[in-house]
Design a protein around this motif. Structure first.
Motif, PDB file in Angstrom:
ATOM      1  N   TRP A 228       1.452  15.462 -12.856  1.00  0.00           N
ATOM      2  CA  TRP A 228       0.262  16.145 -13.521  1.00  0.00           C
ATOM      3  C   TRP A 228       0.257  17.397 -13.297  1.00  0.00           C
ATOM      4  CZ3 TRP A 228      -3.786  17.868 -11.080  1.00  0.00           C
ATOM      5  CH2 TRP A 228      -5.065  18.455 -11.794  1.00  0.00           C
ATOM      6  N   ALA A 229       0.564  17.862 -12.005  1.00  0.00           N
ATOM      7  CA  ALA A 229       0.359  19.238 -11.532  1.00  0.00           C
ATOM      8  C   ALA A 229       1.067  20.109 -12.054  1.00  0.00           C
ATOM      9  CB  ALA A 229       0.357  19.292 -10.171  1.00  0.00           C
ATOM     10  N   PHE A 230       2.608  19.796 -12.281  1.00  0.00           N
ATOM     11  CA  PHE A 230       3.689  20.526 -12.878  1.00  0.00           C
ATOM     12  C   PHE A 230       3.720  20.349 -14.102  1.00  0.00           C
ATOM     13  CE2 PHE A 230       4.432  20.374  -8.014  1.00  0.00           C
ATOM     14  CZ  PHE A 230       4.354  21.728  -7.855  1.00  0.00           C
ATOM     15  N   SER A 231       3.246  19.568 -15.085  1.00  0.00           N
ATOM     16  CA  SER A 231       3.478  19.373 -16.471  1.00  0.00           C
ATOM     17  C   SER A 231       3.282  20.822 -17.028  1.00  0.00           C
ATOM     18  CB  SER A 231       2.627  18.118 -16.898  1.00  0.00           C
ATOM     19  OG  SER A 231       1.426  18.294 -16.993  1.00  0.00           O
ATOM     20  N   SER A 232       3.944  20.999 -17.909  1.00  0.00           N
ATOM     21  CA  SER A 232       3.699  22.098 -18.651  1.00  0.00           C
ATOM     22  C   SER A 232       2.364  22.320 -19.596  1.00  0.00           C
ATOM     23  CB  SER A 232       4.850  22.293 -19.722  1.00  0.00           C
ATOM     24  OG  SER A 232       4.879  21.392 -20.732  1.00  0.00           O
ATOM     25  N   GLY A 233       1.714  21.129 -19.913  1.00  0.00           N
ATOM     26  CA  GLY A 233       0.633  21.189 -20.477  1.00  0.00           C
ATOM     27  C   GLY A 233      -0.830  21.841 -19.752  1.00  0.00           C
TER      28      GLY A 233
ATOM     29  N   VAL B 270       0.857  -1.290  -0.023  1.00  0.00           N
ATOM     30  CA  VAL B 270      -0.047  -0.016   0.002  1.00  0.00           C
ATOM     31  C   VAL B 270       0.901   1.088  -0.290  1.00  0.00           C
ATOM     32  CG1 VAL B 270      -1.719   1.289   1.423  1.00  0.00           C
ATOM     33  CG2 VAL B 270      -1.826  -1.317   1.135  1.00  0.00           C
ATOM     34  N   THR B 271       1.896   1.298   0.804  1.00  0.00           N
ATOM     35  CA  THR B 271       3.070   2.426   0.762  1.00  0.00           C
ATOM     36  C   THR B 271       3.513   2.442  -0.686  1.00  0.00           C
ATOM     37  OG1 THR B 271       3.564   2.063   2.996  1.00  0.00           O
ATOM     38  CG2 THR B 271       5.074   3.218   1.879  1.00  0.00           C
ATOM     39  N   VAL B 272       3.820   1.787  -1.285  1.00  0.00           N
ATOM     40  CA  VAL B 272       4.629   1.831  -2.497  1.00  0.00           C
ATOM     41  C   VAL B 272       3.384   2.304  -3.560  1.00  0.00           C
ATOM     42  CG1 VAL B 272       5.598   0.410  -4.511  1.00  0.00           C
ATOM     43  CG2 VAL B 272       6.205   0.033  -2.114  1.00  0.00           C
ATOM     44  N   ILE B 273       2.227   1.787  -3.464  1.00  0.00           N
ATOM     45  CA  ILE B 273       1.128   2.333  -4.478  1.00  0.00           C
ATOM     46  C   ILE B 273       1.104   3.624  -4.098  1.00  0.00           C
ATOM     47  CG2 ILE B 273      -1.144   1.964  -5.094  1.00  0.00           C
ATOM     48  CD1 ILE B 273      -0.816  -1.079  -4.465  1.00  0.00           C
ATOM     49  N   SER B 274       0.789   3.947  -2.899  1.00  0.00           N
ATOM     50  CA  SER B 274       0.560   5.454  -2.578  1.00  0.00           C
ATOM     51  C   SER B 274       1.829   6.394  -3.090  1.00  0.00           C
ATOM     52  CB  SER B 274       0.490   5.580  -1.160  1.00  0.00           C
ATOM     53  OG  SER B 274      -0.610   4.693  -0.641  1.00  0.00           O
ATOM     54  N   LEU B 275       3.136   5.844  -2.892  1.00  0.00           N
ATOM     55  CA  LEU B 275       4.153   6.763  -3.526  1.00  0.00           C
ATOM     56  C   LEU B 275       3.965   6.973  -5.171  1.00  0.00           C
ATOM     57  CD1 LEU B 275       6.984   8.013  -3.011  1.00  0.00           C
ATOM     58  CD2 LEU B 275       7.858   5.669  -3.580  1.00  0.00           C
ATOM     59  N   PHE B 276       3.546   5.913  -5.959  1.00  0.00           N
ATOM     60  CA  PHE B 276       3.379   6.236  -7.200  1.00  0.00           C
ATOM     61  C   PHE B 276       2.297   6.867  -7.390  1.00  0.00           C
ATOM     62  CE2 PHE B 276       6.051   2.067  -7.524  1.00  0.00           C
ATOM     63  CZ  PHE B 276       7.125   2.617  -8.253  1.00  0.00           C
ATOM     64  N   VAL B 277       1.174   6.943  -6.775  1.00  0.00           N
ATOM     65  CA  VAL B 277      -0.194   7.770  -7.061  1.00  0.00           C
ATOM     66  C   VAL B 277       0.306   9.281  -6.566  1.00  0.00           C
ATOM     67  CG1 VAL B 277      -2.347   8.465  -6.108  1.00  0.00           C
ATOM     68  CG2 VAL B 277      -1.827   6.081  -6.493  1.00  0.00           C
ATOM     69  N   PHE B 278       1.127   9.417  -5.495  1.00  0.00           N
ATOM     70  CA  PHE B 278       1.672  10.877  -5.364  1.00  0.00           C
ATOM     71  C   PHE B 278       2.683  11.562  -6.429  1.00  0.00           C
ATOM     72  CE2 PHE B 278       4.881  13.508  -3.178  1.00  0.00           C
ATOM     73  CZ  PHE B 278       4.040  14.651  -2.827  1.00  0.00           C
ATOM     74  N   LEU B 279       3.564  10.644  -6.716  1.00  0.00           N
ATOM     75  CA  LEU B 279       4.251  10.922  -7.796  1.00  0.00           C
ATOM     76  C   LEU B 279       3.731  11.469  -8.859  1.00  0.00           C
ATOM     77  CD1 LEU B 279       7.535   8.675  -7.232  1.00  0.00           C
ATOM     78  CD2 LEU B 279       7.150  10.945  -6.559  1.00  0.00           C
TER      79      LEU B 279
END
Length: 61
Positions: free
Chosen positions: A37-42, A23-32
């Protein structure tokens, strides 16, 4: 009747530590993914437009 602390899956016992780690690893990938998405130039133009909405509404535009 005692409760067993392990979940049996396919004949293998998975204890809480393994489940917690997965669950921790899945949460890390979701956060990343959210960060990407938030910082992509699009999305920059879209976010700037949304950021101006409160100011435009205040001025009656």
């Amino acid at each position: 009747m005692a409760v067993k602390p392990a979940i049996i899956s396919g004949g293998k016992k998975m204890n809480f530590t393994i489940i917690s780690s997965v669950v921790t690893v899945i949460s890390l990938f979701v956060f990343l993914g959210i960060l990407y998405w938030a910082f992509s130039s699009g999305n920059k133009e879209r976010f700037e437009k949304l950021a101006r909405l409160p100011i435009e509404n205040e001025n009656g535009k």
